[in-house]
Design an enzyme around this catalytic site. Sequence first.
Site, PDB file in Angstrom:
ATOM      1  N   TYR A   1      65.296  19.727  25.136  1.00 40.70           N
ATOM      2  CA  TYR A   1      65.750  20.648  24.507  1.00 40.70           C
ATOM      3  C   TYR A   1      65.270  20.886  22.967  1.00 40.70           C
ATOM      4  CZ  TYR A   1      69.464  24.016  22.798  1.00 40.70           C
ATOM      5  OH  TYR A   1      69.998  24.984  22.408  1.00 40.70           O
TER       6      TYR A   1
ATOM      7  N   THR B   1      80.658  27.123  23.231  1.00 37.36           N
ATOM      8  CA  THR B   1      80.678  27.997  24.395  1.00 37.36           C
ATOM      9  C   THR B   1      80.619  27.066  25.582  1.00 37.36           C
ATOM     10  OG1 THR B   1      78.141  27.670  24.693  1.00 37.36           O
ATOM     11  CG2 THR B   1      78.783  29.430  23.318  1.00 37.36           C
TER      12      THR B   1
ATOM     13  N   GLN C   1      73.365  18.468   5.269  1.00 33.89           N
ATOM     14  CA  GLN C   1      73.893  17.063   4.904  1.00 33.89           C
ATOM     15  C   GLN C   1      72.903  15.903   5.331  1.00 33.89           C
ATOM     16  OE1 GLN C   1      77.422  16.926   4.238  1.00 33.89           O
ATOM     17  NE2 GLN C   1      76.719  18.949   3.822  1.00 33.89           N
TER      18      GLN C   1
HETATM   19  N1  LIG Z   1      75.952  27.148  22.123  1.00 37.72           N
HETATM   20  C1  LIG Z   1      75.374  26.448  21.011  1.00 37.72           C
HETATM   21  O1  LIG Z   1      75.792  25.396  20.629  1.00 37.72           O
HETATM   22  C2  LIG Z   1      73.947  26.721  20.705  1.00 37.72           C
HETATM   23  C3  LIG Z   1      73.509  26.306  19.509  1.00 37.72           C
HETATM   24  C4  LIG Z   1      72.037  26.708  19.203  1.00 37.72           C
HETATM   25  C5  LIG Z   1      71.326  27.467  19.946  1.00 37.72           C
HETATM   26  N2  LIG Z   1      72.067  28.069  21.187  1.00 37.72           N
HETATM   27  C6  LIG Z   1      71.181  28.778  21.904  1.00 37.72           C
HETATM   28  O2  LIG Z   1      71.953  30.333  22.143  1.00 37.72           O
HETATM   29  C7  LIG Z   1      71.557  30.739  23.235  1.00 37.72           C
HETATM   30  C8  LIG Z   1      72.754  31.056  24.214  1.00 37.72           C
HETATM   31  O3  LIG Z   1      73.569  29.921  24.423  1.00 37.72           O
HETATM   32  P1  LIG Z   1      74.994  29.849  25.148  1.00 37.72           P
HETATM   33  O4  LIG Z   1      75.698  28.812  24.395  1.00 37.72           O
HETATM   34  O5  LIG Z   1      75.497  31.345  24.820  1.00 37.72           O
HETATM   35  O6  LIG Z   1      74.738  29.540  26.656  1.00 37.72           O
HETATM   36  P2  LIG Z   1      75.027  30.413  27.955  1.00 37.72           P
HETATM   37  O7  LIG Z   1      74.617  29.459  29.026  1.00 37.72           O
HETATM   38  O8  LIG Z   1      76.273  31.110  27.751  1.00 37.72           O
HETATM   39  O9  LIG Z   1      73.953  31.751  27.886  1.00 37.72           O
HETATM   40  C9  LIG Z   1      72.530  31.530  28.113  1.00 37.72           C
HETATM   41  C10 LIG Z   1      72.254  32.527  29.120  1.00 37.72           C
HETATM   42  O10 LIG Z   1      70.967  32.470  29.456  1.00 37.72           O
HETATM   43  C11 LIG Z   1      70.685  32.780  30.837  1.00 37.72           C
HETATM   44  N3  LIG Z   1      69.407  32.188  31.328  1.00 37.72           N
HETATM   45  C12 LIG Z   1      69.058  31.163  31.789  1.00 37.72           C
HETATM   46  N4  LIG Z   1      67.905  30.849  32.210  1.00 37.72           N
HETATM   47  C13 LIG Z   1      67.381  32.314  32.320  1.00 37.72           C
HETATM   48  C14 LIG Z   1      66.293  33.087  32.713  1.00 37.72           C
HETATM   49  N5  LIG Z   1      65.515  32.246  33.443  1.00 37.72           N
HETATM   50  N6  LIG Z   1      66.029  34.405  32.632  1.00 37.72           N
HETATM   51  C15 LIG Z   1      67.108  35.144  32.082  1.00 37.72           C
HETATM   52  N7  LIG Z   1      68.057  34.590  31.573  1.00 37.72           N
HETATM   53  C16 LIG Z   1      68.186  33.462  31.838  1.00 37.72           C
HETATM   54  C17 LIG Z   1      71.898  32.201  31.539  1.00 37.72           C
HETATM   55  O11 LIG Z   1      72.362  32.961  32.778  1.00 37.72           O
HETATM   56  C18 LIG Z   1      73.170  32.659  30.513  1.00 37.72           C
HETATM   57  O12 LIG Z   1      73.863  33.818  30.908  1.00 37.72           O
HETATM   58  C19 LIG Z   1      70.686  29.623  24.189  1.00 37.72           C
HETATM   59  O13 LIG Z   1      69.242  30.076  23.983  1.00 37.72           O
HETATM   60  C20 LIG Z   1      70.973  28.523  23.339  1.00 37.72           C
HETATM   61  O14 LIG Z   1      70.078  27.243  23.461  1.00 37.72           O
HETATM   62  C21 LIG Z   1      73.188  27.702  21.505  1.00 37.72           C
END
Ligand SMILES: NC(=O)c1ccc[n+]([C@@H]2O[C@H](COP(=O)([O-])OP(=O)(O)OC[C@H]3O[C@@H](n4cnc5c(N)ncnc54)[C@H](O)[C@@H]3O)[C@@H](O)[C@H]2O)c1
Length: 268
Positions: free
Chosen positions: A156, A193, A258
């Site tokens: 990741y 989330t 930090q």
């Molecule tokens: N939640 C956190 O703490 C956090 C922190 C840093 C970055 N992010 C990034 O933010 C973004 C959203 O995260 P989230 O927490 O809302 O997760 P989430 O799982 O709620 O949302 C991710 C979405 O991507 C979709 N997805 C997965 N594979 C796919 C594909 N092949 N084609 C199209 N869609 C696809 C999933 O169906 C889902 O709806 C991600 O890129 C994640 O890495 C999240």
Amino acid sequence: MGQLDGKASIVTGGGGEIGAAIAKGLAREDSRIAVCDIKAEAAEAVAADIRAGDNEAVSCRLDVTSEASWRDALCEVERRLGPLDVLVNCAGLFASDSYTIADIPLEEWRKLHAVNLDGTFLGIKVAVKAMGTRPGSIINIGSIVGSFGARSGPAYGTSKGAVRALTVQAAASCIAMGSNVRVNAIHPGYVLTDASLASALKKLGSRERAEKAFATRSPRNRLLHPEDLVGAAVFLASDASKMINGAEILVDDGLSTQMPGDSFGREI
Ligand SMILES: NC(=O)c1ccc[n+]([C@@H]2O[C@H](COP(=O)([O-])OP(=O)(O)OC[C@H]3O[C@@H](n4cnc5c(N)ncnc54)[C@H](O)[C@@H]3O)[C@@H](O)[C@H]2O)c1
């Protein structure tokens, strides 16, 4: 009139929590929105919510790992909403288990890179071509763990670190080819989330304990929510950021200021 009036935007991963918050946030600024996700029903539910608020939105099934899927989706979105102005690459996958560098299966490594890195690359490729010489804004959702070692595992973190590099390279390439597209990134800290909480939930058993553990990862002991990403996304999508290209905005409540191993201000 909203800051994004007249612009058509695609948000990938728009059926997920951060993607949905960003899609709704851009719509509140009067952008026409295409909510795209591999989960078509989740994308449509978000688009329906946006339409219920009297903004224009469509949904579209998109698998970001497939170039053909990207071409079909873009074609459909442009037919329904007009030429694309903004792309938010938010689709992402978290590690399915807490693998170490010594035991992560190659398939898991490839699966995460296929969505987080290849999916972002393909989106940029297809969108830049479609935008031609028109101004456009592409926003890649990375993560602060792209810059620091993290317990979320080597695949990741590496895929998100590669999104940082891709953002700069894509911005430079757009300049070199005479395109007026800007490519920037937002790097969230720990955002509450269901997807990000899943591994803590597995380890700690209850949602309350998992949320508490999550909050201690923040220097101010408070949680980020998907809505906290909206301001940065609207800014990068809008003409207010027209001179900003190849840049990164960290939305992490100061976590990355930090020293590693610091106690985040709590009593030692
Ligand atoms: N939640 C956190 O703490 C956090 C922190 C840093 C970055 N992010 C990034 O933010 C973004 C959203 O995260 P989230 O927490 O809302 O997760 P989430 O799982 O709620 O949302 C991710 C979405 O991507 C979709 N997805 C997965 N594979 C796919 C594909 N092949 N084609 C199209 N869609 C696809 C999933 O169906 C889902 O709806 C991600 O890129 C994640 O890495 C999240």
